[in-house]
Design a protein around this motif. Structure first.
Motif, PDB file in Angstrom:
ATOM      1  N   TRP A 112       5.276   5.349  16.525  1.00 31.51           N
ATOM      2  CA  TRP A 112       6.217   6.027  15.633  1.00 31.51           C
ATOM      3  C   TRP A 112       5.592   6.239  14.258  1.00 31.51           C
ATOM      4  O   TRP A 112       5.649   7.329  13.688  1.00 31.51           O
ATOM      5  CB  TRP A 112       7.486   5.171  15.545  1.00 31.51           C
ATOM      6  N   HIS A 113       4.983   5.189  13.721  1.00 35.36           N
ATOM      7  CA  HIS A 113       4.347   5.289  12.414  1.00 35.36           C
ATOM      8  C   HIS A 113       3.231   6.346  12.457  1.00 35.36           C
ATOM      9  O   HIS A 113       3.119   7.193  11.562  1.00 35.36           O
ATOM     10  CB  HIS A 113       3.799   3.917  12.003  1.00 35.36           C
ATOM     11  N   ALA A 114       2.437   6.298  13.522  1.00 37.52           N
ATOM     12  CA  ALA A 114       1.326   7.245  13.651  1.00 37.52           C
ATOM     13  C   ALA A 114       1.837   8.687  13.678  1.00 37.52           C
ATOM     14  O   ALA A 114       1.272   9.570  13.023  1.00 37.52           O
ATOM     15  CB  ALA A 114       0.522   6.934  14.911  1.00 37.52           C
ATOM     16  N   GLN A 145       9.811   8.776   4.489  1.00 40.50           N
ATOM     17  CA  GLN A 145       9.070   8.237   5.642  1.00 40.50           C
ATOM     18  C   GLN A 145       8.320   6.966   5.259  1.00 40.50           C
ATOM     19  O   GLN A 145       8.387   5.952   5.966  1.00 40.50           O
ATOM     20  CB  GLN A 145       8.085   9.284   6.181  1.00 40.50           C
ATOM     21  N   GLU A 146       7.622   6.992   4.117  1.00 41.03           N
ATOM     22  CA  GLU A 146       6.820   5.817   3.735  1.00 41.03           C
ATOM     23  C   GLU A 146       7.706   4.601   3.454  1.00 41.03           C
ATOM     24  O   GLU A 146       7.345   3.469   3.784  1.00 41.03           O
ATOM     25  CB  GLU A 146       5.926   6.122   2.526  1.00 41.03           C
ATOM     26  N   VAL A 147       8.864   4.843   2.852  1.00 35.57           N
ATOM     27  CA  VAL A 147       9.762   3.727   2.546  1.00 35.57           C
ATOM     28  C   VAL A 147      10.255   3.080   3.848  1.00 35.57           C
ATOM     29  O   VAL A 147      10.292   1.849   3.980  1.00 35.57           O
ATOM     30  CB  VAL A 147      10.937   4.210   1.658  1.00 35.57           C
ATOM     31  N   ILE A 148      10.570   3.909   4.835  1.00 29.57           N
ATOM     32  CA  ILE A 148      11.044   3.355   6.123  1.00 29.57           C
ATOM     33  C   ILE A 148       9.882   2.645   6.849  1.00 29.57           C
ATOM     34  O   ILE A 148      10.068   1.586   7.449  1.00 29.57           O
ATOM     35  CB  ILE A 148      11.687   4.447   7.011  1.00 29.57           C
ATOM     36  N   HIS A 149       8.692   3.216   6.738  1.00 27.08           N
ATOM     37  CA  HIS A 149       7.531   2.540   7.358  1.00 27.08           C
ATOM     38  C   HIS A 149       7.384   1.130   6.792  1.00 27.08           C
ATOM     39  O   HIS A 149       7.154   0.173   7.526  1.00 27.08           O
ATOM     40  CB  HIS A 149       6.213   3.284   7.085  1.00 27.08           C
ATOM     41  N   SER A 150       7.486   1.042   5.456  1.00 28.76           N
ATOM     42  CA  SER A 150       7.314  -0.273   4.822  1.00 28.76           C
ATOM     43  C   SER A 150       8.363  -1.249   5.333  1.00 28.76           C
ATOM     44  O   SER A 150       8.050  -2.405   5.624  1.00 28.76           O
ATOM     45  CB  SER A 150       7.430  -0.153   3.304  1.00 28.76           C
ATOM     46  N   GLY A 164       0.822  -1.212   0.000  1.00 25.55           N
ATOM     47  CA  GLY A 164       0.000   0.000   0.000  1.00 25.55           C
ATOM     48  C   GLY A 164       0.854   1.258   0.000  1.00 25.55           C
ATOM     49  O   GLY A 164       0.623   2.184  -0.777  1.00 25.55           O
ATOM     50  N   GLU A 165       1.861   1.272   0.826  1.00 24.72           N
ATOM     51  CA  GLU A 165       2.686   2.487   0.920  1.00 24.72           C
ATOM     52  C   GLU A 165       3.532   2.678  -0.348  1.00 24.72           C
ATOM     53  O   GLU A 165       3.790   3.803  -0.750  1.00 24.72           O
ATOM     54  CB  GLU A 165       3.524   2.447   2.193  1.00 24.72           C
ATOM     55  N   ALA A 166       3.936   1.569  -0.977  1.00 25.26           N
ATOM     56  CA  ALA A 166       4.680   1.694  -2.247  1.00 25.26           C
ATOM     57  C   ALA A 166       3.770   2.350  -3.292  1.00 25.26           C
ATOM     58  O   ALA A 166       4.228   3.186  -4.090  1.00 25.26           O
ATOM     59  CB  ALA A 166       5.135   0.318  -2.720  1.00 25.26           C
ATOM     60  N   GLU A 209       4.488   9.973  12.344  1.00 22.52           N
ATOM     61  CA  GLU A 209       4.927  10.424  11.021  1.00 22.52           C
ATOM     62  C   GLU A 209       3.746  10.564  10.055  1.00 22.52           C
ATOM     63  O   GLU A 209       3.774  11.403   9.153  1.00 22.52           O
ATOM     64  CB  GLU A 209       6.005   9.480  10.461  1.00 22.52           C
ATOM     65  N   GLU A 210       2.708   9.758  10.246  1.00 17.01           N
ATOM     66  CA  GLU A 210       1.515   9.920   9.402  1.00 17.01           C
ATOM     67  C   GLU A 210       0.844  11.263   9.665  1.00 17.01           C
ATOM     68  O   GLU A 210       0.339  11.901   8.744  1.00 17.01           O
ATOM     69  CB  GLU A 210       0.518   8.775   9.629  1.00 17.01           C
ATOM     70  N   ILE A 211       0.839  11.695  10.931  1.00 15.49           N
ATOM     71  CA  ILE A 211       0.292  13.014  11.235  1.00 15.49           C
ATOM     72  C   ILE A 211       1.169  14.080  10.575  1.00 15.49           C
ATOM     73  O   ILE A 211       0.674  14.991   9.920  1.00 15.49           O
ATOM     74  CB  ILE A 211       0.209  13.236  12.764  1.00 15.49           C
TER      75      ILE A 211
HETATM   76 FE   LIG Z   1       3.211   5.208   6.491  1.00 15.78          FE
END
Ligand SMILES: [Fe+2]
Ligand SMILES: [Fe+2]
Length: 287
Positions: A161-163, A79-84, A50-52, A165-167
């Motif tokens: 942590w993910h939350a 950020q999204e790449v690290i989340h994945s 999803g993030e990709a 960065e999403e904010i």
């Molecule tokens: Fe994310």
């Protein structure tokens, strides 16, 4: 007065952290509660793909973006790449518990297959809708400690942590859309954005519910009692769906912008919570 632009002093900071490496995770890592655990597990399984997709959808429109937005897009992508990467690690823990997640991955593949050959702007609109979802969940997750209370430390820290960065990057897909559709009429923007949000919501709720039911089935939990517990978890206590319903509706208001509500205080709050749980980096031994 609510703002309808991203705060000028916002900085998006990728925090390159790792969680739970080399540590065991219990099957029901959240309060010994199969329902709560299934909610986060099912969501996590969807994140890497999803993030990709979010990253590609936004990157398609970075050409010609004003410098501030271009910078924000770069930080968003990091950020999204690290989340994945971290959710891939988390998902390995889920698989280690004996869960077969192939059906959940297939749901994501099917949803993504529908986007192939679509105009890029439709994918951006879907990403913007899903980023609103992640921002709503993130806000609620941090604002209400009940959601992750009793969870294993590393797992809860990953989600906080993910939350956070999403904010922090919640306005990026939206601002990219505003830039990409700057020549559209307000009505055309509103119409496409709203239709895509309705379709995306249906897919999201249907996909995640089926994912949770599949994981619970593998736990040997099926039937009306389980459905009732699931409904209570969503609408009763802790009631994530009930809590986010109003913010979901606000997306359809003419003056909507993700930063109508400045909730940056939650980023600091989450950081203080997860900082104790961050795994120490290997320190080289003194020579
Ligand atoms: Fe994310
Ligand atoms: Fe995001």
């Amino acid at each position: 007065m609510p703002s309808n632009v991203t705060p000028t002093d916002l900085t998006i900071t990728p925090r390159d952290l790792r969680f739970g490496r080399g540590q065991a995770m219990k099957r029901y890592w959240l309060n010994d509660d199969p329902i709560a655990t299934a909610f986060y597990n099912a969501l996590s399984i969807t994140f890497p793909k999803g993030e990709a997709y979010f990253v590609e959808s936004v990157k398609n429109f970075r050409e010609g973006a004003p410098e501030k937005l271009a910078q924000e897009i770069r930080a968003f992508v990091k950020q999204e790449v690290i989340h994945s990467r971290e959710h891939v690690a988390f998902n390995r823990h889920v698989v280690d518990q004996g869960y077969d997640v192939s059906m959940l991955e297939r749901h994501v593949d099917e949803a993504l297959a529908l986007t192939e050959g679509r105009p890029a702007i439709a994918n951006l609109a879907a990403t913007m809708a899903l980023e609103h979802f992640t921002a709503m969940l993130a806000h609620e997750l941090i604002a209400n400690p009940r959601h992750l209370a009793g969870g294993e430390e590393q797992a809860a820290a990953l989600w906080r942590w993910h939350a956070a960065e999403e904010i922090e990057h919640k306005g990026v897909a939206y601002d990219t859309w505003l830039h990409a559709t700057r020549d559209w009429s307000r009505f055309a923007r509103w119409k496409v954005k709203s239709i895509v949000m309705l379709a995306t919501t249906w897919k999201f709720v249907d996909g995640r519910t089926r994912g949770m039911l599949e994981l619970l089935r593998q736990d040997g939990l099926t039937g009306p009692r389980v459905w009732a517990k699931l409904a209570w978890y969503a609408i009763g206590r802790p009631g994530m769906a009930r809590k986010i319903a109003g913010v979901w509706l606000s997306y359809f208001l003419p003056g909507f912008h993700p930063w109508n509500h400045d909730d940056r205080r939650l980023i600091a709050l989450a950081e203080s919570d997860y900082s104790d749980a961050v795994l120490p980096r290997a320190v080289p031994a003194p020579a």
